[in-house]
Design a protein around this motif. Structure first.
Motif, PDB file in Angstrom:
ATOM      1  N   ASN A  35      15.383 -12.855 -29.819  1.00 44.12           N
ATOM      2  CA  ASN A  35      15.024 -13.926 -30.766  1.00 44.12           C
ATOM      3  C   ASN A  35      13.951 -14.862 -30.186  1.00 44.12           C
ATOM      4  OD1 ASN A  35      16.481 -15.225 -28.814  1.00 44.12           O
ATOM      5  ND2 ASN A  35      17.856 -16.297 -30.225  1.00 44.12           N
ATOM      6  N   GLY A  36      13.044 -14.298 -29.357  1.00 48.72           N
ATOM      7  CA  GLY A  36      11.958 -15.115 -28.801  1.00 48.72           C
ATOM      8  C   GLY A  36      10.843 -15.348 -29.833  1.00 48.72           C
ATOM      9  N   GLY A  37      10.453 -16.608 -29.961  1.00 48.21           N
ATOM     10  CA  GLY A  37       9.421 -16.965 -30.949  1.00 48.21           C
ATOM     11  C   GLY A  37       7.997 -16.792 -30.430  1.00 48.21           C
ATOM     12  N   ASP A  38       7.062 -16.910 -31.359  1.00 50.04           N
ATOM     13  CA  ASP A  38       5.632 -16.768 -31.022  1.00 50.04           C
ATOM     14  C   ASP A  38       5.055 -18.093 -30.536  1.00 50.04           C
ATOM     15  OD1 ASP A  38       5.943 -14.211 -32.046  1.00 50.04           O
ATOM     16  OD2 ASP A  38       5.140 -14.742 -34.038  1.00 50.04           O
ATOM     17  N   GLY A  39       3.963 -17.963 -29.767  1.00 48.16           N
ATOM     18  CA  GLY A  39       3.268 -19.161 -29.302  1.00 48.16           C
ATOM     19  C   GLY A  39       2.287 -19.687 -30.358  1.00 48.16           C
ATOM     20  N   GLY A 126       6.338 -13.296 -29.542  1.00 46.27           N
ATOM     21  CA  GLY A 126       7.611 -13.273 -28.813  1.00 46.27           C
ATOM     22  C   GLY A 126       8.208 -11.874 -28.801  1.00 46.27           C
ATOM     23  N   ASN A 127       9.287 -11.727 -28.003  1.00 47.73           N
ATOM     24  CA  ASN A 127       9.872 -10.399 -27.860  1.00 47.73           C
ATOM     25  C   ASN A 127      10.571  -9.911 -29.118  1.00 47.73           C
ATOM     26  OD1 ASN A 127      12.017 -12.152 -27.762  1.00 47.73           O
ATOM     27  ND2 ASN A 127      13.149 -10.960 -26.210  1.00 47.73           N
ATOM     28  N   MET A 128      10.867 -10.830 -30.068  1.00 41.78           N
ATOM     29  CA  MET A 128      11.518 -10.367 -31.290  1.00 41.78           C
ATOM     30  C   MET A 128      10.581  -9.484 -32.117  1.00 41.78           C
ATOM     31  SD  MET A 128      11.421 -13.725 -33.722  1.00 41.78           S
ATOM     32  CE  MET A 128       9.865 -14.465 -34.231  1.00 41.78           C
ATOM     33  N   ASN A 129       9.267  -9.577 -31.868  1.00 38.31           N
ATOM     34  CA  ASN A 129       8.309  -8.771 -32.617  1.00 38.31           C
ATOM     35  C   ASN A 129       8.201  -7.352 -32.067  1.00 38.31           C
ATOM     36  OD1 ASN A 129       6.834 -10.853 -34.468  1.00 38.31           O
ATOM     37  ND2 ASN A 129       6.919 -11.837 -32.457  1.00 38.31           N
ATOM     38  N   PHE A 130       8.802  -7.100 -30.908  1.00 39.73           N
ATOM     39  CA  PHE A 130       8.682  -5.780 -30.304  1.00 39.73           C
ATOM     40  C   PHE A 130       9.979  -4.977 -30.368  1.00 39.73           C
ATOM     41  CE2 PHE A 130       5.706  -8.649 -28.169  1.00 39.73           C
ATOM     42  CZ  PHE A 130       4.518  -7.991 -28.416  1.00 39.73           C
ATOM     43  N   ALA A 131      10.974  -5.478 -31.090  1.00 37.90           N
ATOM     44  CA  ALA A 131      12.258  -4.763 -31.204  1.00 37.90           C
ATOM     45  C   ALA A 131      12.129  -3.620 -32.199  1.00 37.90           C
ATOM     46  CB  ALA A 131      13.350  -5.714 -31.634  1.00 37.90           C
ATOM     47  N   THR A 132      12.609  -2.431 -31.781  1.00 38.50           N
ATOM     48  CA  THR A 132      12.598  -1.263 -32.669  1.00 38.50           C
ATOM     49  C   THR A 132      13.957  -0.608 -32.605  1.00 38.50           C
ATOM     50  OG1 THR A 132      11.784   0.182 -30.907  1.00 38.50           O
ATOM     51  CG2 THR A 132      10.121  -0.927 -32.295  1.00 38.50           C
ATOM     52  N   THR A 134      14.622   2.230 -31.366  1.00 39.34           N
ATOM     53  CA  THR A 134      14.810   2.912 -30.081  1.00 39.34           C
ATOM     54  C   THR A 134      14.684   1.950 -28.905  1.00 39.34           C
ATOM     55  OG1 THR A 134      12.451   3.452 -30.023  1.00 39.34           O
ATOM     56  CG2 THR A 134      13.921   5.088 -30.990  1.00 39.34           C
ATOM     57  N   ARG A 135      14.092   0.748 -29.144  1.00 39.69           N
ATOM     58  CA  ARG A 135      13.957  -0.273 -28.088  1.00 39.69           C
ATOM     59  C   ARG A 135      14.503  -1.587 -28.655  1.00 39.69           C
ATOM     60  NH1 ARG A 135       8.076  -0.907 -26.035  1.00 39.69           N
ATOM     61  NH2 ARG A 135       7.867  -1.785 -28.136  1.00 39.69           N
ATOM     62  N   GLN A 136      15.804  -1.720 -28.553  1.00 38.77           N
ATOM     63  CA  GLN A 136      16.485  -2.838 -29.200  1.00 38.77           C
ATOM     64  C   GLN A 136      16.510  -4.097 -28.334  1.00 38.77           C
ATOM     65  OE1 GLN A 136      20.378  -1.470 -30.401  1.00 38.77           O
ATOM     66  NE2 GLN A 136      19.531   0.141 -31.746  1.00 38.77           N
ATOM     67  N   THR A 137      16.225  -3.980 -27.084  1.00 43.01           N
ATOM     68  CA  THR A 137      16.249  -5.161 -26.195  1.00 43.01           C
ATOM     69  C   THR A 137      14.941  -5.255 -25.404  1.00 43.01           C
ATOM     70  OG1 THR A 137      17.327  -3.845 -24.486  1.00 43.01           O
ATOM     71  CG2 THR A 137      18.753  -5.135 -25.969  1.00 43.01           C
ATOM     72  N   PRO A 138      13.850  -5.547 -26.074  1.00 44.72           N
ATOM     73  CA  PRO A 138      12.571  -5.701 -25.329  1.00 44.72           C
ATOM     74  C   PRO A 138      12.627  -6.945 -24.446  1.00 44.72           C
ATOM     75  CG  PRO A 138      12.272  -6.330 -27.606  1.00 44.72           C
ATOM     76  CD  PRO A 138      13.643  -5.779 -27.523  1.00 44.72           C
ATOM     77  N   ARG A 139      12.296  -6.782 -23.201  1.00 40.76           N
ATOM     78  CA  ARG A 139      12.351  -7.892 -22.268  1.00 40.76           C
ATOM     79  C   ARG A 139      10.945  -8.374 -21.873  1.00 40.76           C
ATOM     80  NH1 ARG A 139      17.508  -8.515 -20.597  1.00 40.76           N
ATOM     81  NH2 ARG A 139      18.929  -6.761 -20.958  1.00 40.76           N
ATOM     82  N   PHE A 140      10.053  -8.322 -22.796  1.00 42.75           N
ATOM     83  CA  PHE A 140       8.681  -8.790 -22.537  1.00 42.75           C
ATOM     84  C   PHE A 140       8.150  -9.468 -23.800  1.00 42.75           C
ATOM     85  CE2 PHE A 140       8.466  -4.506 -24.217  1.00 42.75           C
ATOM     86  CZ  PHE A 140       7.472  -4.580 -25.162  1.00 42.75           C
ATOM     87  N   ALA A 141       7.132 -10.272 -23.650  1.00 40.11           N
ATOM     88  CA  ALA A 141       6.459 -10.973 -24.753  1.00 40.11           C
ATOM     89  C   ALA A 141       4.948 -11.002 -24.467  1.00 40.11           C
ATOM     90  CB  ALA A 141       6.988 -12.383 -24.930  1.00 40.11           C
ATOM     91  N   GLN A 142       4.218 -11.442 -25.438  1.00 40.53           N
ATOM     92  CA  GLN A 142       2.748 -11.450 -25.331  1.00 40.53           C
ATOM     93  C   GLN A 142       2.267 -12.853 -24.961  1.00 40.53           C
ATOM     94  OE1 GLN A 142       0.518 -10.834 -28.986  1.00 40.53           O
ATOM     95  NE2 GLN A 142      -0.907  -9.455 -27.922  1.00 40.53           N
ATOM     96  N   ASP A 143       1.290 -12.900 -24.031  1.00 38.59           N
ATOM     97  CA  ASP A 143       0.703 -14.189 -23.651  1.00 38.59           C
ATOM     98  C   ASP A 143      -0.384 -14.591 -24.650  1.00 38.59           C
ATOM     99  OD1 ASP A 143       2.329 -14.250 -21.419  1.00 38.59           O
ATOM    100  OD2 ASP A 143       0.803 -13.332 -20.121  1.00 38.59           O
ATOM    101  N   GLY A 144      -0.601 -15.882 -24.757  1.00 37.17           N
ATOM    102  CA  GLY A 144      -1.673 -16.383 -25.627  1.00 37.17           C
ATOM    103  C   GLY A 144      -3.051 -16.193 -25.002  1.00 37.17           C
ATOM    104  N   THR A 145      -4.076 -16.087 -25.855  1.00 41.16           N
ATOM    105  CA  THR A 145      -5.441 -15.907 -25.370  1.00 41.16           C
ATOM    106  C   THR A 145      -6.059 -17.266 -25.033  1.00 41.16           C
ATOM    107  OG1 THR A 145      -6.344 -15.970 -27.618  1.00 41.16           O
ATOM    108  CG2 THR A 145      -5.748 -13.814 -26.720  1.00 41.16           C
ATOM    109  N   GLN A 146      -7.071 -17.229 -24.196  1.00 42.20           N
ATOM    110  CA  GLN A 146      -7.747 -18.467 -23.798  1.00 42.20           C
ATOM    111  C   GLN A 146      -8.797 -18.871 -24.845  1.00 42.20           C
ATOM    112  OE1 GLN A 146      -9.421 -17.922 -19.915  1.00 42.20           O
ATOM    113  NE2 GLN A 146      -7.426 -17.947 -18.871  1.00 42.20           N
TER     114      GLN A 146
END
Length: 461
Positions: A35-39, A126-132, A134-146
């Motif tokens: 349930n990680g949110g986006d930046g 956030g990691n909630m956007n990468f849940a599928t 077959t991958r129900q517990t993604p433990r990574f998220a995306q960093d913001g661009t400069q």
């Protein structure tokens, strides 16, 4: 307020927030999932043209401008907050260039015009956007661009319809203070304006235009001498240029005509387009006695070039209305009849005399060319007449000498007629007798002549 028309600034847009890595953790709920949110997005840096501003003074002391970064994402499906954009107010007519390359990015010539100079960074997922499945517990998220960052150079070109040009102390500040509500510094001692002044001129029929007073231009201004080169760009947007000539200038080598030539020379060196704009020439300070003495030769010199001179006095207001009428006509209608004049008659006479002289020379050469053959013909005729006279005399002499022959011929004719019916022998005899008769007559004549001559000589003795 201090006038600043060129600054160098650094702008940096905000970075985007990073996405969050979070999992739902509640009592009695197993495997809650990510349930990680986006930046949030970072703020951008934009410029807006504000007609209320006339200087870049605010950017002289604050040269670094950074927008805020976006907030990071949070758990429980909470997204980060996006940052607000940074809006920088600049005067209308500001040019924005890239300091490193010199490229012109934008010309803010319209009120309210917006330009985004540096775009903010985008927030990460956030990691909630990468849940599928077959991958129900993604433990990574995306960093913001400069966000973007760039070094800019801001240049201000005032938006004025009419520009005042002239040497220092020519009366430009007095001129603009008389025709508008602008109140630049005016004093009774010589000095030059250090900053351009803008004035709103209220003309007839609810018409108005902006007039700019540019600091004095001296010789070499196009090469950076004095203040002219720094402020000449403020008249590049003007539609009409007013040359204010100081007729009362006192100094070594100062002459109104030389001042006018120097002004045009500096304009051509700086920009050919600027030198080609319509120019209205005003001879100022006619309230001075020496100025009126210089007016006639200066006016005549410019009339030979087809330029009309408007004599004015900014101190007393003499001739100002006629000058403003001509400026307004050129500005609103585009007609330049009033600022030009016909070449005076003397100049026209000189110009027309040259073709007349050429035509006269051609006519004289043609006449002389036509006379020469006639004279030659007359000489030929005289020679022919002389030859004819000589020929006549010679023919007369020949005729006199041939008279006895004619007598012989006359004598022969009747013999020929008489002997036409006779035989050839008779013809010969008659011919011999007729031939012997003239000989005898000639001998008789000779003897008679001798006897008369002897008698004359004897009488004389």
């Amino acid at each position: 307020m201090k006038f600043v028309d060129e600054v160098r600034i650094y702008v940096k847009a905000g970075d985007g927030g990073n996405g969050a890595v979070s999992f739902r953790r509640e009592k009695f709920i197993e495997r809650g999932g990510p349930n990680g949110g986006d930046g949030g997005n970072g703020g951008s840096v934009s410029f807006v043209a504000n007609p209320q501003l006339t200087t870049l003074l605010d950017y002289r002391y604050q040269q670094h401008h950074r927008a805020r970064n976006g907030e990071h994402g949070m758990g429980s499906d909470c997204n980060g907050r996006a940052a607000d954009d940074m809006v920088l107010q600049v005067p209308v007519g500001t040019l924005i260039r890239n300091e490193q390359t010199g490229e012109l990015l934008v010309d803010l010539s319209e009120p309210g015009q917006v330009y985004v100079a540096a775009k903010g960074g985008r927030g990460g997922l956030g990691n909630m956007n990468f849940a599928t499945s077959t991958r129900q517990t993604p433990r990574f998220a995306q960093d913001g661009t400069q966000g973007d960052e760039v070094t800019l150079r801001l240049e201000l070109k005032l938006l004025a319809d009419v520009g005042l040009l002239g040497f220092p102390n020519a009366g430009k500040s007095t001129f603009i203070s008389r025709v508008s509500r602008a109140r630049p510094k005016v004093a009774d001692y010589p000095f030059t304006t250090l900053v351009p002044n803008l004035g709103m001129v209220q003309y007839k029929d609810h018409l108005s235009f902006v007039m700019a007073d540019i600091p004095g231009i001296i010789e070499g201004a196009s090469e950076g001498v004095g203040l002219g080169h720094q402020f000449l760009r403020h008249v590049e947007r003007c539609k009409v240029l007013v040359h204010l000539i100081d007729m009362g200038a006192m100094g070594e080598g100062r002459n109104p005509l030389d001042d006018f030539n120097i002004l045009n020379k500096e304009l051509k060196k700086y920009s050919a387009e600027l030198a080609g704009k319509p120019q209205v020439v005003a001879a100022n300070k006619l309230d001075l006695t020496e100025a009126r003495e210089r007016l006639a030769p200066f006016t005549e010199a410019l009339r030979r070039r087809g330029i009309r001179v408007y004599p004015v006095s900014c101190a007393t207001g003499e001739g100002m209305q006629a000058l403003m009428d001509s400026v307004a006509e050129v500005l609103f209608t585009g007609r330049t009849d009033k600022i030009h004049t016909e070449v005076p008659s003397k100049g026209a006479g000189k110009r027309s005399a040259a073709p007349a002289k050429k035509a006269a020379k051609k006519a004289s050469t043609r006449a002389s060319a036509s006379r020469k053959p006639a004279a030659k013909k007359a000489v030929v005729k005289k020679g022919a007449a002389k030859k004819a006279g000589a020929a006549r005399k010679s023919t007369a002499k020949k005729a006199v000498a041939k008279k006895p022959v004619a007598k012989k011929a006359v004598a022969k004719k009747p013999t020929a007629k008489k002997t036409s019916s006779r035989s050839s022998g008779a013809r010969k005899a008659v011919a011999k007798k007729s031939a012997s008769k003239p000989v005898r007559k000639a001998a008789v004549k000779k003897s008679a002549v001798k006897k008369s001559a002897a008698k004359k000589s004897g009488g004389r003795r």
